[in-house]
Scaffold this motif. Structure first.
Motif, mmCIF file in Angstrom:
data_model
loop_
_atom_site.group_PDB
_atom_site.id
_atom_site.type_symbol
_atom_site.label_atom_id
_atom_site.label_comp_id
_atom_site.label_asym_id
_atom_site.label_seq_id
_atom_site.Cartn_x
_atom_site.Cartn_y
_atom_site.Cartn_z
ATOM 1 N N SER A 14 -43.542 -0.509 -5.274
ATOM 2 C CA SER A 14 -42.432 -1.250 -5.876
ATOM 3 C C SER A 14 -41.219 -0.330 -6.019
ATOM 4 O O SER A 14 -41.251 0.645 -6.777
ATOM 5 N N PRO A 15 -40.134 -0.612 -5.289
ATOM 6 C CA PRO A 15 -38.958 0.267 -5.331
ATOM 7 C C PRO A 15 -38.397 0.444 -6.738
ATOM 8 O O PRO A 15 -37.909 1.519 -7.085
ATOM 9 N N TYR A 16 -38.469 -0.626 -7.542
ATOM 10 C CA TYR A 16 -37.877 -0.532 -8.892
ATOM 11 C C TYR A 16 -38.775 0.284 -9.815
ATOM 12 O O TYR A 16 -38.295 0.947 -10.735
ATOM 13 N N PRO A 60 -42.244 -12.295 -14.844
ATOM 14 C CA PRO A 60 -43.011 -11.076 -14.591
ATOM 15 C C PRO A 60 -42.525 -10.322 -13.361
ATOM 16 O O PRO A 60 -42.614 -10.824 -12.242
ATOM 17 N N LEU A 61 -41.960 -9.152 -13.580
ATOM 18 C CA LEU A 61 -41.479 -8.314 -12.486
ATOM 19 C C LEU A 61 -41.975 -6.892 -12.710
ATOM 20 O O LEU A 61 -42.260 -6.502 -13.843
ATOM 21 N N LEU A 62 -42.042 -6.144 -11.614
ATOM 22 C CA LEU A 62 -42.426 -4.734 -11.720
ATOM 23 C C LEU A 62 -41.191 -3.856 -11.566
ATOM 24 O O LEU A 62 -40.396 -4.116 -10.666
ATOM 25 N N ASP A 89 -36.251 -5.507 -15.829
ATOM 26 C CA ASP A 89 -34.892 -5.341 -15.305
ATOM 27 C C ASP A 89 -34.361 -3.928 -15.569
ATOM 28 O O ASP A 89 -33.928 -3.584 -16.670
ATOM 29 N N SER A 90 -34.419 -3.150 -14.502
ATOM 30 C CA SER A 90 -34.151 -1.710 -14.621
ATOM 31 C C SER A 90 -32.732 -1.378 -15.087
ATOM 32 O O SER A 90 -32.554 -0.444 -15.874
ATOM 33 N N ASP A 101 -29.818 -2.114 -5.659
ATOM 34 C CA ASP A 101 -30.872 -3.007 -6.175
ATOM 35 C C ASP A 101 -30.869 -4.361 -5.485
ATOM 36 O O ASP A 101 -31.922 -4.973 -5.309
ATOM 37 N N GLU A 102 -29.696 -4.864 -5.142
ATOM 38 C CA GLU A 102 -29.610 -6.258 -4.685
ATOM 39 C C GLU A 102 -29.311 -6.419 -3.194
ATOM 40 O O GLU A 102 -29.569 -7.474 -2.639
ATOM 41 N N GLN A 141 -44.989 -13.373 0.223
ATOM 42 C CA GLN A 141 -43.805 -12.531 0.443
ATOM 43 C C GLN A 141 -42.992 -13.046 1.626
ATOM 44 O O GLN A 141 -41.767 -13.065 1.572
ATOM 45 N N ARG A 182 -40.793 -15.721 0.720
ATOM 46 C CA ARG A 182 -39.630 -15.308 -0.080
ATOM 47 C C ARG A 182 -38.470 -14.784 0.777
ATOM 48 O O ARG A 182 -37.395 -14.516 0.254
HETATM 49 N N1 LIG Z 1 -33.934 -6.660 -11.164
HETATM 50 C C1 LIG Z 1 -35.294 -6.161 -11.324
HETATM 51 C C2 LIG Z 1 -36.048 -6.367 -10.032
HETATM 52 C C3 LIG Z 1 -37.523 -6.010 -10.116
HETATM 53 C C4 LIG Z 1 -38.314 -6.606 -8.967
HETATM 54 O O1 LIG Z 1 -37.818 -7.468 -8.213
HETATM 55 N N2 LIG Z 1 -39.537 -6.153 -8.793
HETATM 56 C C5 LIG Z 1 -40.382 -6.681 -7.725
HETATM 57 C C6 LIG Z 1 -41.322 -5.608 -7.247
HETATM 58 S S1 LIG Z 1 -40.454 -4.265 -6.537
HETATM 59 C C7 LIG Z 1 -41.233 -7.791 -8.264
HETATM 60 O O2 LIG Z 1 -41.831 -7.663 -9.317
HETATM 61 N N3 LIG Z 1 -41.296 -8.938 -7.554
HETATM 62 C C8 LIG Z 1 -42.068 -10.066 -7.955
HETATM 63 C C9 LIG Z 1 -43.459 -10.056 -7.452
HETATM 64 O O3 LIG Z 1 -43.834 -9.122 -6.742
HETATM 65 O O4 LIG Z 1 -44.179 -10.996 -7.764
HETATM 66 C C10 LIG Z 1 -35.236 -4.677 -11.708
HETATM 67 O O5 LIG Z 1 -34.200 -4.043 -11.497
HETATM 68 O O6 LIG Z 1 -36.211 -4.170 -12.286
#
Ligand SMILES: N[C@@H](CCC(=O)N[C@@H](CS)C(=O)NCC(=O)O)C(=O)O
Length: 350
Positions: free
Chosen positions: A16-18, A59-61, A78-79, A114-115, A163, A166
């Motif tokens: 997960s990049p974030y 839920p995000l990582l 949200d980092s 990030d985006e 994925q 998405r």
């Molecule tokens: N804006 C968020 C984005 C975080 C994000 O999109 N994380 C991804 C993983 S890198 C995630 O959880 N995606 C949803 C999933 O995998 O179900 C941040 O900056 O933390």
């Protein structure tokens, strides 16, 4: 949300990049943390080791578990805002330039990484066969490495199907493929040139945007085979930088390490021009589509058609960028306007 001086607790996974953005930032800032493995299997299989935790709204990582003012644990994602919260709560080794104008540019580049860079990350990982193959193999294993091969095979199929579905939100499709890839390779070329003369984006100490770029590059340089080969062959300096960003805990930082807003290097202005040329026009077109409730975003970027499902979160990103700019004191705003004159940025946010 109050942050105690106890180690921060977060959950994330290596791909997960974030998560990587935040881990490397916490190491640089010398903020103690505990990383919980991602995925629900851990929590349900081993409640003794991983006690139940609250669920975030979305839920995000990574997910951080922070105590609120009543000492109750809350799940927060949200980092970008979390980095600003940690700036208030933990002293020293700030990742936000002290000059307000430079801090604005940092906010913008962090958002771009990030985006927008994440579009390239997602595009390469989920549209090239070797990349799909590797990610499908590894993602379920990070969640549960002792699962049987048949369980992994089922999860692999489910994850890659989700994925790939998405990709429409990311905007990766046959019409946009070339634009995404050209934009990424242009960024590599520009960033490589900048890193030839500067250790980091804003001088000799890392900013939150360095960590954001690093996060996306952990995937593209270090994990996903197709972009990794491109980076090693065309921008070896960017590859080496990515590896050395992982742990900057021993890198000393000084106040005069930040660049001066009055004399931004041409190599940084070139990166900013790229953001003004592509990312901000994209954000604006997306925002119009979201506000109009359009089912599809149809626009032109880089002289090519761009089609994707509108993305409401990125509409907020544009608003936040404008708010950051609007909140600057007048003298900083004036100086920033002059410095960014040739980048096309001011026309799109002021
Ligand atoms: N804006 C968020 C984005 C975080 C994000 O999109 N994380 C991804 C993983 S890198 C995630 O959880 N995606 C949803 C999933 O995998 O179900 C941040 O900056 O933390």
């Amino acid at each position: 949300m109050a942050v105690t001086q106890d180690p921060l607790v977060l959950m994330g996974v290596p791909g997960s990049p974030y998560t990587r953005k935040m881990l490397s930032l916490l190491r640089y800032r010398r903020i103690p943390y505990r990383l919980l493995p991602g995925g629900r299997q851990w929590a349900t299989r081993d409640k003794r080791r991983f006690p139940a935790r609250p669920q975030p709204k979305v839920p995000l990582l990574p997910t951080f578990y922070l105590k609120d003012e009543n000492g109750v644990e809350q799940a927060v994602c949200d980092s970008t805002p979390l980095i600003r919260l940690f700036e208030e709560q933990f002293q020293g080794r700030s990742v936000i330039p002290s000059n307000p104008g430079l801090a604005f540019i940092n906010y913008l580049v962090e958002d771009y990484a990030d985006e927008w860079l994440t579009k390239a990350m997602f595009h390469y990982r989920w549209s090239y066969a070797p990349d799909i193959q590797k990610a499908s193999q590894m993602l379920p294993r990070w969640n549960n490495n002792t699962a049987s091969e048949s369980e992994i095979a089922d999860k692999s199929k489910a994850i890659s199907a989700l994925q790939i579905s998405r990709l429409s939100y990311v905007g990766s499709n046959e019409l946009t493929r070339a634009t995404i890839e050209r934009s990424f390779t242009r960024f590599l070329e520009l960033f490589d040139k900048h890193l030839n003369l500067n250790c980091f984006l804003f001088g000799s100490r890392p900013s939150s945007s360095d960590f954001a770029i690093y996060g996306q590059l952990t995937a593209m340089a270090l994990f996903d085979p197709t972009p990794s080969q491109i980076i090693i062959e065309t921008a070896p300096r960017v590859y080496a930088w990515t590896e050395s960003m992982e742990d900057l805990s021993g890198y000393e930082a000084f106040e005069d390490d930040w660049l001066e807003l009055e004399s931004l290097p041409e190599t940084l202005v070139a990166v900013l021009k790229e953001i003004g040329r592509l990312y901000l026009p994209y954000l604006e077109a997306n925002d119009i589509a979201v506000r109009a409730g359009d089912p599809m975003l149809n626009t032109e970027l880089d002289g090519q058609p761009w089609v994707q499902s509108p993305f409401p979160y990125q509409s907020k990103c544009l608003r936040w960028i404008k708010e950051q700019f609007g909140g600057l004191p007048e003298p900083d705003m004036t100086l920033l306007r002059a410095q960014l004159q040739q980048t096309g940025i001011m026309e799109l946010i002021a």
